[in-house]
Design an enzyme around this catalytic site. Structure first.
Site, PDB file in Angstrom:
ATOM      1  N   SER A 232       2.952   1.085   1.178  1.00 19.23           N
ATOM      2  CA  SER A 232       2.926   2.291   0.352  1.00 19.23           C
ATOM      3  C   SER A 232       4.280   2.988   0.377  1.00 19.23           C
ATOM      4  O   SER A 232       5.009   2.929   1.383  1.00 19.23           O
ATOM      5  CB  SER A 232       1.874   3.234   0.932  1.00 19.23           C
ATOM      6  OG  SER A 232       2.024   4.527   0.400  1.00 19.23           O
TER       7      SER A 232
ATOM      8  N   LYS B 294       0.787   2.398   7.894  1.00 17.52           N
ATOM      9  CA  LYS B 294       1.494   1.500   6.962  1.00 17.52           C
ATOM     10  C   LYS B 294       2.854   1.116   7.549  1.00 17.52           C
ATOM     11  O   LYS B 294       3.257  -0.045   7.515  1.00 17.52           O
ATOM     12  CB  LYS B 294       1.682   2.173   5.596  1.00 17.52           C
ATOM     13  CG  LYS B 294       0.388   2.443   4.842  1.00 17.52           C
ATOM     14  CD  LYS B 294      -0.277   1.155   4.395  1.00 17.52           C
ATOM     15  CE  LYS B 294      -1.552   1.376   3.620  1.00 17.52           C
ATOM     16  NZ  LYS B 294      -2.359   0.143   3.479  1.00 17.52           N
TER      17      LYS B 294
ATOM     18  N   TYR C  92      -2.096   8.120   8.404  1.00 12.27           N
ATOM     19  CA  TYR C  92      -2.275   7.038   7.429  1.00 12.27           C
ATOM     20  C   TYR C  92      -0.915   6.388   7.110  1.00 12.27           C
ATOM     21  O   TYR C  92      -0.760   5.176   7.154  1.00 12.27           O
ATOM     22  CB  TYR C  92      -2.923   7.587   6.146  1.00 12.27           C
ATOM     23  CG  TYR C  92      -2.707   6.712   4.944  1.00 12.27           C
ATOM     24  CD1 TYR C  92      -3.459   5.546   4.780  1.00 12.27           C
ATOM     25  CD2 TYR C  92      -1.733   7.013   3.987  1.00 12.27           C
ATOM     26  CE1 TYR C  92      -3.239   4.709   3.686  1.00 12.27           C
ATOM     27  CE2 TYR C  92      -1.506   6.191   2.902  1.00 12.27           C
ATOM     28  CZ  TYR C  92      -2.255   5.045   2.755  1.00 12.27           C
ATOM     29  OH  TYR C  92      -2.019   4.221   1.684  1.00 12.27           O
TER      30      TYR C  92
END
Ligand code: UDP
Length: 339
Positions: free
Chosen positions: A127, A156, A152
């Site tokens: 992302s 990644k 989050y």
């Protein structure tokens, strides 16, 4: 014989659109998904759209034994495309340990499976969030990473590192890290699309739910950013374009690590998106300006040149189609897959 791809999280929003594009490109598709935030209906609809079948296994990728059993059954797999993971930014702040446990464990199981079953390619759903609070746009793949604003994002970032280390130790392995910008929209058929649980965190599904009357109005998070109209600017990308980027990544994979931004290279503000949505769909979207949302950056958009040059991939759809297809899906499925 057709190449076979294993999609973890293949029943989810991006996973299901990608499953369809792989089928249309002639690949055999195996999907694993625990259906914790997705529906088996998405797979059934993908099969119908492609007129081909998918091997679906309901399992949690963290369950290494179950993955091993499946891989023993399905035979040689050419690539694992790893989508499965928790993805709610706000929730990750409340439940960091759960996020690290689930997202890192599943990535490690993917690595172990690739090693044990000699799977030559891994494609990872990364992302633009790995760029953190970037100071300069457009973002290129060599822009600094880290400084993520939530757990989050850090998962990644950490999984990218795990995969780099794994690739270094496994010279025959190909790892492609795809950094998504803001995927929105749905398949033009309106058969598959985004179906968030509860109140949507992201802009486009929220706008869709306001447009169909499920919610009274949109909250626009801040209009005092240093952008032309003061609202945040993002690089929205049609989910079908994004899905095709995964097929291109598999087709072009060579041993080693490659990183690609998947975006359009154009930024639009929140109000530009809302106005486009209203115009192309001839529908009202009431909104109110509220405070900024903590952790949001003012502007984020990609330089997507590398994917064009090396994968031959560019986004084909514009914001009009993104808004049209998002609304078409929402109208046809006002309650998502729960109808
Ligand atoms: N946004 C908004 N209202 C919402 C959700 C999002 O104004 O209900 C804004 C947000 O501040 C950002 C843009 O829309 O400028 C995209 O947010 P989203 O959560 O979709 O993606 P992000 O880029 O934050 O991952």
């Amino acid at each position: 014989m057709a190449s076979k791809v294993l999609l973890t999280g293949g029943a989810g929003y991006i996973g299901s659109h990608t499953a369809l594009e792989f089928l249309l490109a002639g690949y055999e598709v195996v999907v694993v998904d625990d259906l914790s935030n997705s529906s088996e209906k998405a797979i059934e609809r993908v099969e119908k759209l492609a007129d081909k079948s998918v091997r679906f296994e309901r399992l949690n990728v963290c369950d290494g034994e179950a993955m091993r059993k499946l891989l023993t059954e399905v035979g040689a797999v050419d690539a694992i495309v790893h989508f499965a993971g928790f993805k709610a930014v706000g929730e990750s702040v409340q439940k960091p340990v759960e996020y690290y446990r689930n997202n890192l464990d599943s990535a490690l199981v993917v690595c172990e499976a690739a090693k044990e079953f000699n799977i030559p390619k891994i494609v990872f759903s990364s992302s633009a969030t790995v760029y953190g609070l970037a100071e300069r746009v457009p973002l290129v793949e060599t822009s600094p990473t880290g400084g993520c604003t939530n757990p989050y994002g850090w998962t990644k970032y950490m999984i990218e590192q795990i995969l780099r280390d794994f690739a270094k130790a496994t010279p025959s392995l190909s790892v492609t890290l795809l950094r998504y910008f803001n995927p929105i929209g749905a398949h033009p058929s309106g058969e598959i699309g985004e179906d968030p649980l509860g109140i949507p965190n992201n802009l486009a599904p929220f706008v869709c739910q306001v447009a169909v009357g499920r919610r009274p109005k949109l909250n626009v998070f801040g209009n005092d950013y240093p952008t032309p109209d003061g609202t945040g600017v993002r690089d929205y990308i049609h989910v079908v374009d994004l899905a095709k980027g995964h097929v291109a990544a598999c087709d072009h994979a060579k041993p080693g690590v490659k990183v690609y931004n998947l975006g359009t290279g154009r930024g639009y503000s929140v109000l530009e998106l809302v106005e486009t949505f209203k115009r192309v769909n001839n529908v009202d979207v009431p909104y109110e300006i509220v405070d900024r949302r903590p952790g949001d950056v003012a502007i984020c958009f990609a330089d997507a040149t590398l994917a064009r040059e090396e994968l031959g991939w560019t986004a084909q759809y514009g914001l009009d189609e993104m808004c049209r297809d998002a609304y078409n899906w929402q109208k046809k499925n006002p309650n998502g897959y729960r109808d």
